[in-house]
Enzyme design. Structure first.
Site, mmCIF file in Angstrom:
data_model
loop_
_atom_site.group_PDB
_atom_site.id
_atom_site.type_symbol
_atom_site.label_atom_id
_atom_site.label_comp_id
_atom_site.label_asym_id
_atom_site.label_seq_id
_atom_site.Cartn_x
_atom_site.Cartn_y
_atom_site.Cartn_z
ATOM 1 N N ASP A 204 -7.269 -20.749 -11.134
ATOM 2 C CA ASP A 204 -6.396 -21.160 -12.226
ATOM 3 C C ASP A 204 -5.453 -20.000 -12.546
ATOM 4 O OD1 ASP A 204 -7.840 -19.242 -13.587
ATOM 5 O OD2 ASP A 204 -8.602 -20.586 -15.131
ATOM 6 N N ASP A 206 -4.310 -17.706 -15.914
ATOM 7 C CA ASP A 206 -4.671 -17.431 -17.304
ATOM 8 C C ASP A 206 -3.590 -16.597 -17.995
ATOM 9 O OD1 ASP A 206 -7.586 -18.319 -16.907
ATOM 10 O OD2 ASP A 206 -7.440 -16.676 -15.468
ATOM 11 N N ASP A 287 -4.725 -21.838 -18.202
ATOM 12 C CA ASP A 287 -5.348 -21.569 -19.500
ATOM 13 C C ASP A 287 -4.425 -20.702 -20.329
ATOM 14 O OD1 ASP A 287 -7.643 -22.964 -19.063
ATOM 15 O OD2 ASP A 287 -8.971 -21.223 -18.894
HETATM 16 N N1 DCP Z 1 -14.022 -14.975 -19.093
HETATM 17 C C1 DCP Z 1 -15.295 -14.511 -19.417
HETATM 18 N N2 DCP Z 1 -16.282 -15.377 -19.685
HETATM 19 C C2 DCP Z 1 -16.072 -16.696 -19.617
HETATM 20 C C3 DCP Z 1 -14.792 -17.195 -19.299
HETATM 21 C C4 DCP Z 1 -13.778 -16.293 -19.029
HETATM 22 O O1 DCP Z 1 -15.524 -13.320 -19.464
HETATM 23 N N3 DCP Z 1 -17.082 -17.540 -19.870
HETATM 24 C C5 DCP Z 1 -12.939 -14.033 -18.819
HETATM 25 C C6 DCP Z 1 -13.185 -13.227 -17.582
HETATM 26 C C7 DCP Z 1 -12.341 -13.887 -16.559
HETATM 27 C C8 DCP Z 1 -11.189 -14.449 -17.365
HETATM 28 O O2 DCP Z 1 -11.735 -14.724 -18.624
HETATM 29 O O3 DCP Z 1 -11.872 -12.999 -15.591
HETATM 30 C C9 DCP Z 1 -10.614 -15.654 -16.746
HETATM 31 O O4 DCP Z 1 -11.608 -16.574 -16.345
HETATM 32 P P1 DCP Z 1 -11.499 -17.327 -14.966
HETATM 33 O O5 DCP Z 1 -12.640 -18.290 -14.914
HETATM 34 O O6 DCP Z 1 -10.147 -17.897 -14.800
HETATM 35 O O7 DCP Z 1 -11.803 -16.183 -13.881
HETATM 36 P P2 DCP Z 1 -10.842 -15.328 -12.973
HETATM 37 O O8 DCP Z 1 -9.429 -15.456 -13.420
HETATM 38 O O9 DCP Z 1 -11.423 -13.967 -12.948
HETATM 39 O O10 DCP Z 1 -11.032 -15.951 -11.523
HETATM 40 P P3 DCP Z 1 -10.247 -17.155 -10.809
HETATM 41 O O11 DCP Z 1 -9.435 -16.512 -9.758
HETATM 42 O O12 DCP Z 1 -11.334 -18.011 -10.233
HETATM 43 O O13 DCP Z 1 -9.435 -17.865 -11.825
HETATM 44 MG MG MG Z 2 -8.509 -17.306 -13.622
#
Ligand code: DCP
Ligand code: MG
Length: 363
Positions: A204, A206, A287
């Site tokens: 996604d 963010d 998001d």
């Molecule tokens: N985050 C967190 N705990 C959660 C949800 C989110 O700490 N329950 C924080 C850490 C993540 C960020 O928000 O890095 C964004 O969540 P993502 O699920 O989008 O994760 P990433 O951006 O790191 O990975 P992706 O490439 O899969 O989007």
């Molecule tokens: Mg993400």
């Protein structure tokens, strides 16, 4: 040159937030295997086991070279018996039977497919699995009751399964910037999550949004989503309002990883740049999070990830410093006060940690 001649083993710290973890490392052949076992433990509602495998994988990501023998693992933290058995088997035989049978198992594959649907968590997926359902098609075929989020998840499943590229994230950044500035000039927008850590693809995109004049950010999200809707850029959106109150949510709740910012879970309709492609657009998960300026540093730290890095930061704060860290604030239980911060650097300093830049938070 340390006494035992192995400086890396001497230097490996046990909390992921004490280490530098680059995006690209030398041990994917081991970490991918351990992460399958972690994921499977999560599907089976065994959080302790899931975190143990994830921590083990993360230690290997921080090593400056490929692991060639069990000797290389001497003195490394976080490697439990089970992880060591798996690593040993991969080093000796090229693969682990447990990992391969997990990967092939009907439960693992179905849970992966079902939790891969936007709006579907482990509990729902597990219930469906026990009812004999295996895939999004099975949900449609059997006419399962789906909420609005899950309906969108099933509808755009194929697109949302495809990784989002950095190039696509940049196009979406431009759109979000345009939307935000149209409704609130002077607002600041920051790309978060995996892309801030330097990833080339993500599941996604963010964003964190704020305004230097505290209070100006209030009520911002509906204005942004309305602007996007008018432009025909939104396929789905659900906004949850800001429910953070320092007095009620502060120290007591700060250890929870769920933050309470005004947040919009959305699916964007992204025009493809090459018109020759079969359909002219694709769906992308986006998001949006709005933070008051005074909490922006904490929100930035909390939304950069990785998930394990965040988890370890909170564990470090609680266990080693008697502090509670959240995406809103840092509370010091010894002094009974909130520690204010304008930058991520200040927060690391309060926590007694060396500053780790986003590109090395890929724990
Ligand atoms: N985050 C967190 N705990 C959660 C949800 C989110 O700490 N329950 C924080 C850490 C993540 C960020 O928000 O890095 C964004 O969540 P993502 O699920 O989008 O994760 P990433 O951006 O790191 O990975 P992706 O490439 O899969 O989007
Ligand atoms: Mg993400």
């Amino acid at each position: 040159p340390k006494p035992n001649g192995d400086p890396t083993a001497m230097l490996m710290k046990s909390y992921a937030c004490q280490r530098r973890t680059p995006l690209k490392h030398y041990n994917s052949f081991l970490t991918e295997a351990l992460e399958i076992l972690s994921q499977n433990a999560e599907y089976n509602d065994n959080e302790g086991r899931s975190v143990a495998f994830r921590r083990a994988a993360s230690v290997l990501k921080a090593l400056p070279r490929r692991v060639r023998s069990m000797q290389d693992l001497r003195c490394l933290p976080c490697l439990g018996d089970h992880s060591q058995r798996v690593i040993k088997e991969i080093l000796e035989d090229g693969s682990s039977r447990e990992v391969e049978s997990t990967r092939q198992s009907e439960q693992y594959q179905a849970m992966k497919a079902l939790t891969g649907i936007f709006g579907v968590g482990v509990r729902t997926a597990d219930r469906w699995f026990r009812e004999g359902l295996r895939s999004p098609d099975d949900l449609i075929r059997t006419g399962q009751q789906l909420n609005r989020e899950q309906q969108a998840g099933v509808q755009y499943y194929d697109d949302l399964q495809k990784p989002v590229t950095k190039a696509e994230a940049d196009v979406i950044s431009d759109i979000v910037e345009k939307a935000v500035h149209a409704v609130l000039p002077g607002a600041e927008i920051q790309l978060m999550g995996g892309f801030r850590r330097g990833k080339e693809v993500g599941h996604d995109v963010d964003f964190l949004i704020t305004h230097p004049e505290e209070g100006k950010e209030e009520g911002l999200m509906p204005k942004i989503t309305n602007w996007l809707k008018e432009q025909g850029l939104l396929l789905y959106q659900k906004t949850t309002r800001n429910s953070y109150l320092e007095k009620m949510d502060g120290p007591a709740r700060a250890s929870s990883n769920m933050d309470r910012f005004e947040r919009c879970f959305s699916i964007f309709k992204l025009q493809k740049s090459h018109q020759s492609e079969a359909s002219g657009w694709r769906a992308v998960r986006v998001d949006l999070v709005v933070s008051p300026y005074s909490q922006f540093a904490f929100a930035t730290l909390g939304w950069t990830g990785s998930k394990l890095f965040e988890r370890e930061l909170r564990r470090w704060a609680g266990q080693e410093k008697h502090m509670s860290l959240s995406s809103h604030a840092l509370y010091d239980s010894k002094q009974n006060l909130y520690l204010r911060a304008k930058t991520e650097e200040e927060i690391f300093a309060y926590l007694g940690l060396e500053f780790i830049p986003p590109s090395e938070r890929n724990a």
